[in-house]
Write an enzyme that holds these catalytic residues in place. Structure first.
Site: not given
Ligand code: CMP
Length: 143
Positions: A11, A51, A114, A117, A128
């Site tokens: 990311k 998404y 984070n 993904h 994806e």
């Molecule tokens: P990812 O695995 O990329 O899939 C969806 C993303 O949404 C997830 O990682 C997080 O980075 C994001 N996400 C999920 N829950 C939250 C939340 N409560 N607040 C902000 N981002 C979120």
């Protein structure tokens, strides 16, 4: 166990922190084969498309703004049991809940930013991967 494919995205926070090399190193050390790898910057519309399953959730706007805030690195990966093994490697979505030694535990700042993904199922992995890569390119890159 079956050979599976998963889509990783390093990311924008991963790219900004100069962690592309370290995260790819961990992915390769864990035994994943790289079938495709690109550096790209998603538009807001592309992030919303990727998404789409999260549309309507409270974090959708924050997520798609963040994912289009800078370059990212989509990586198509193959391995036995790839979906589960990749999720073990990266740790829980919320870095505060991620096991010690996982990529998110070591490098992520928050649930929104984070680092990486990973696809949550074989079917979603295929969808994806197709969002970013031509199947013919992936086949050509098989070992
Ligand atoms: P990812 O695995 O990329 O899939 C969806 C993303 O949404 C997830 O990682 C997080 O980075 C994001 N996400 C999920 N829950 C939250 C939340 N409560 N607040 C902000 N981002 C979120």
């Amino acid at each position: 166990m079956a050979t599976e494919r998963t889509l990783a995205i390093l990311k924008p926070d991963c790219v900004r922190k100069n962690l592309i090399g370290e995260v790819i190193r961990r992915i390769q050390e864990a035994g994943f084969t790289i079938l495709g790898l690109r550096l790209t910057r998603l538009t807001k519309a592309q992030a919303e498309g990727f998404y789409a399953v999260h549309k309507g959730k409270p974090f959708f706007e924050e997520l798609t703004t963040f994912m289009s805030s800078g370059p990212c690195v989509p990586v198509a990966l193959e391995k036995e049991n790839a979906i589960a093994d990749f999720r073990t490697l990266i740790g829980a979505t919320n870095p505060d809940e991620a096991d010690e030694g996982t990529i998110r535990s070591d490098f992520a700042d928050s649930i929104g930013e984070n680092i990486v993904h990973g696809s949550d199922s074989v079917a979603n992995g295929e969808i994806e991967i197709n969002y970013f890569f031509d199947q013919a390119t992936l086949v050509a890159n098989e070992r």
